[in-house]
Scaffold this motif. Structure first.
Motif, mmCIF file in Angstrom:
data_model
loop_
_atom_site.group_PDB
_atom_site.id
_atom_site.type_symbol
_atom_site.label_atom_id
_atom_site.label_comp_id
_atom_site.label_asym_id
_atom_site.label_seq_id
_atom_site.Cartn_x
_atom_site.Cartn_y
_atom_site.Cartn_z
ATOM 1 N N GLU A 76 0.808 -1.216 0.000
ATOM 2 C CA GLU A 76 0.000 0.000 0.000
ATOM 3 C C GLU A 76 0.844 1.270 0.000
ATOM 4 O OE1 GLU A 76 -3.341 1.691 -0.797
ATOM 5 O OE2 GLU A 76 -3.254 -0.473 -0.423
ATOM 6 N N ALA A 77 1.989 1.267 0.670
ATOM 7 C CA ALA A 77 2.793 2.483 0.806
ATOM 8 C C ALA A 77 3.586 2.833 -0.455
ATOM 9 C CB ALA A 77 3.743 2.345 1.995
ATOM 10 N N SER A 78 3.638 1.938 -1.444
ATOM 11 C CA SER A 78 4.382 2.215 -2.676
ATOM 12 C C SER A 78 3.588 1.874 -3.932
ATOM 13 C CB SER A 78 5.697 1.430 -2.697
ATOM 14 O OG SER A 78 5.467 0.031 -2.563
ATOM 15 N N LYS A 79 2.369 1.384 -3.753
ATOM 16 C CA LYS A 79 1.544 0.942 -4.877
ATOM 17 C C LYS A 79 1.353 2.061 -5.897
ATOM 18 C CE LYS A 79 -2.871 -1.432 -5.677
ATOM 19 N NZ LYS A 79 -4.099 -1.937 -4.996
ATOM 20 N N GLY A 80 1.604 1.733 -7.163
ATOM 21 C CA GLY A 80 1.426 2.698 -8.232
ATOM 22 C C GLY A 80 2.618 3.580 -8.505
ATOM 23 N N GLN A 81 3.698 3.417 -7.727
ATOM 24 C CA GLN A 81 4.887 4.240 -7.891
ATOM 25 C C GLN A 81 6.003 3.453 -8.593
ATOM 26 O OE1 GLN A 81 4.761 7.512 -7.151
ATOM 27 N NE2 GLN A 81 2.635 7.086 -6.604
ATOM 28 N N GLY A 82 7.028 4.180 -8.997
ATOM 29 C CA GLY A 82 8.154 3.540 -9.667
ATOM 30 C C GLY A 82 9.044 2.779 -8.702
ATOM 31 N N VAL A 83 9.797 1.825 -9.247
ATOM 32 C CA VAL A 83 10.716 1.000 -8.457
ATOM 33 C C VAL A 83 12.084 1.022 -9.126
ATOM 34 C CG1 VAL A 83 11.220 -1.320 -7.598
ATOM 35 C CG2 VAL A 83 8.852 -0.514 -7.674
ATOM 36 N N ALA A 84 13.128 1.218 -8.330
ATOM 37 C CA ALA A 84 14.507 1.127 -8.793
ATOM 38 C C ALA A 84 15.257 0.161 -7.880
ATOM 39 C CB ALA A 84 15.184 2.499 -8.801
ATOM 40 N N LEU B 88 18.480 -7.823 -12.711
ATOM 41 C CA LEU B 88 17.082 -7.414 -12.569
ATOM 42 C C LEU B 88 16.713 -6.416 -13.661
ATOM 43 C CD1 LEU B 88 14.464 -7.597 -10.922
ATOM 44 C CD2 LEU B 88 15.332 -5.716 -9.500
ATOM 45 N N ALA B 89 17.639 -5.509 -13.992
ATOM 46 C CA ALA B 89 17.384 -4.550 -15.070
ATOM 47 C C ALA B 89 17.160 -5.258 -16.405
ATOM 48 C CB ALA B 89 18.544 -3.564 -15.173
ATOM 49 N N CYS B 90 17.813 -6.393 -16.580
ATOM 50 C CA CYS B 90 17.642 -7.169 -17.819
ATOM 51 C C CYS B 90 16.299 -7.882 -17.865
ATOM 52 C CB CYS B 90 18.760 -8.203 -17.957
ATOM 53 S SG CYS B 90 20.422 -7.527 -18.088
ATOM 54 N N ARG B 91 15.711 -8.153 -16.712
ATOM 55 C CA ARG B 91 14.492 -8.955 -16.653
ATOM 56 C C ARG B 91 13.226 -8.146 -16.368
ATOM 57 N NH1 ARG B 91 14.842 -14.287 -15.230
ATOM 58 N NH2 ARG B 91 12.569 -14.194 -15.474
ATOM 59 N N ASP B 92 13.356 -7.075 -15.593
ATOM 60 C CA ASP B 92 12.192 -6.291 -15.204
ATOM 61 C C ASP B 92 12.090 -5.077 -16.127
ATOM 62 O OD1 ASP B 92 10.172 -4.840 -14.074
ATOM 63 O OD2 ASP B 92 11.044 -4.748 -12.059
ATOM 64 N N LEU B 93 11.228 -5.158 -17.114
ATOM 65 C CA LEU B 93 11.126 -4.108 -18.117
ATOM 66 C C LEU B 93 10.453 -2.851 -17.580
ATOM 67 C CD1 LEU B 93 10.208 -6.209 -21.285
ATOM 68 C CD2 LEU B 93 12.453 -5.713 -20.272
ATOM 69 N N LYS B 94 9.895 -2.918 -16.370
ATOM 70 C CA LYS B 94 9.273 -1.743 -15.753
ATOM 71 C C LYS B 94 10.202 -1.062 -14.741
ATOM 72 C CE LYS B 94 4.522 -3.475 -16.197
ATOM 73 N NZ LYS B 94 3.286 -3.830 -15.442
ATOM 74 N N LEU B 95 11.371 -1.624 -14.499
ATOM 75 C CA LEU B 95 12.305 -1.038 -13.544
ATOM 76 C C LEU B 95 12.706 0.357 -14.019
ATOM 77 C CD1 LEU B 95 13.681 -2.192 -10.903
ATOM 78 C CD2 LEU B 95 15.733 -2.482 -12.303
ATOM 79 N N LYS B 96 12.749 1.316 -13.096
ATOM 80 C CA LYS B 96 13.041 2.705 -13.452
ATOM 81 C C LYS B 96 14.539 3.004 -13.493
ATOM 82 C CE LYS B 96 8.789 4.194 -13.761
ATOM 83 N NZ LYS B 96 8.244 4.694 -15.039
ATOM 84 N N VAL C 202 15.338 9.293 -11.726
ATOM 85 C CA VAL C 202 14.577 8.191 -12.338
ATOM 86 C C VAL C 202 13.299 7.839 -11.596
ATOM 87 C CG1 VAL C 202 16.702 7.211 -13.282
ATOM 88 C CG2 VAL C 202 15.809 6.308 -11.121
ATOM 89 N N LEU C 203 13.164 8.324 -10.358
ATOM 90 C CA LEU C 203 12.002 7.952 -9.552
ATOM 91 C C LEU C 203 11.100 9.142 -9.266
ATOM 92 C CD1 LEU C 203 13.481 5.394 -6.988
ATOM 93 C CD2 LEU C 203 11.830 4.936 -8.809
ATOM 94 N N ALA C 204 10.807 9.925 -10.267
ATOM 95 C CA ALA C 204 9.848 11.013 -10.094
ATOM 96 C C ALA C 204 8.522 10.402 -9.657
ATOM 97 C CB ALA C 204 9.670 11.773 -11.401
ATOM 98 N N THR C 205 7.879 11.013 -8.654
ATOM 99 C CA THR C 205 6.637 10.487 -8.110
ATOM 100 C C THR C 205 5.560 10.442 -9.182
ATOM 101 O OG1 THR C 205 7.173 11.370 -5.930
ATOM 102 C CG2 THR C 205 4.873 10.753 -6.326
#
Length: 275
Positions: A149-157, A171-179, A269-272
């Motif tokens: 709940e505290a990070s839902k919908g936000q970017g992840v690095a 992880l960067a090679c596998r997670d295409l949504k990683l920021k 890279v992690l703009a809210t």
């Protein structure tokens, strides 16, 4: 402002566990940073780093890669890993990878302690395939983006150290949504995997850590050829594990500069994002 910290379960069947930290008075959802452990596990040092990123305004999460269903197998329990770490710290660093000298030092210990250290050392340094942990890390990034709940919908690095640095790159090679992904003195991903990276990557290395740092120019070339964003710094007169302030390898000036650069990178890279 104080921190709220807790151990949480996650994964499809709640089979994984990790250490979470966030500012306790912040109510809005926060962008998240996955802190990936050294080979020593989610020890006090990794928990401290997790809390530092929380104090900087992120939801910080350190998955315990050695735990399954909330517990560790006997040879990877905290006290066993700590015993190996203390043994190695009692030796010159050059002995760590010299089996003959290491065995000589082991023979000077009482037999039961010899056996414990030998089994855990072999499990840590010979029986762990870092790729085994990628599914767990993918579950962590999905958990932070979609469920917690505290990070839902936000970017992840991600940021990782040594073994964790290599995993951050994987992880960067596998997670295409990683920021974004930060590598601290970790091995580079395979050349053929680099093409899958979709986020900026930043690496920090010690000039004296030749086994790792000598390969950085090749990584930079491969990233450039594949059109990927890669920045790196190689600190002079600096060795491996320079960010770990619990070790003799700690280099305060290099660690201070790297921390400032990492915070700036995450800020970029992690703009809210809005939910």
């Amino acid at each position: 402002m104080t921190l709220a910290t807790e151990w949480v379960r996650y994964g499809k069947n709640q089979e994984y566990i990790g250490y979470i930290a966030k500012m306790d008075r912040v109510k809005e959802n926060l962008p998240a940073v996955i802190v990936i452990q050294e080979i020593w596990g989610v020890d006090e040092h990794i928990q401290d780093i997790t809390e530092r990123f929380a104090e900087a305004g992120y939801l910080a999460f350190a998955p315990d890669l050695y735990a399954k269903d909330g517990t560790r197998e006997e040879e990877l329990r905290t006290e066993r890993v700590t015993e190996v770490k203390a043994f190695l710290d009692s030796l010159p660093h050059s002995v760590w990878n010299n089996p003959d000298e290491r065995e000589q030092a082991l023979r000077e210990l009482e037999e039961e302690k010899q056996n414990r250290i030998t089994k855990t050392f072999e499990r840590m340094f010979g029986g762990i395939n870092s790729s085994d942990y990628i599914e767990q890390l993918l579950a962590a990034s999905s958990f932070l983006r979609e469920e917690y709940e505290a990070s839902k919908g936000q970017g992840v690095a991600s940021v990782g150290f040594c073994m964790g640095g290599a995993l951050s790159a994987q992880l960067a090679c596998r997670d295409l949504k990683l920021k974004g992904a930060v590598i601290f003195y970790g091995n580079a991903p395979k050349d053929e995997d680099i093409k899958h990276i979709q986020c900026p990557v930043y690496g920090f290395y010690g000039e004296q850590d030749k086994r790792i740092s000598d390969n950085v120019p090749h990584l930079a070339e491969q990233m450039q050829q594949n059109g990927k964003s890669f920045e790196y710094k190689i600190y002079q007169k600096t060795g491996h594990a320079f960010f770990n302030d619990t070790r003799a390898s700690y280099n305060v000036s290099s660690a201070r500069d790297a921390y400032q650069q990492v915070l700036q990178f995450f800020h970029q890279v992690l703009a809210t994002e809005t939910k």
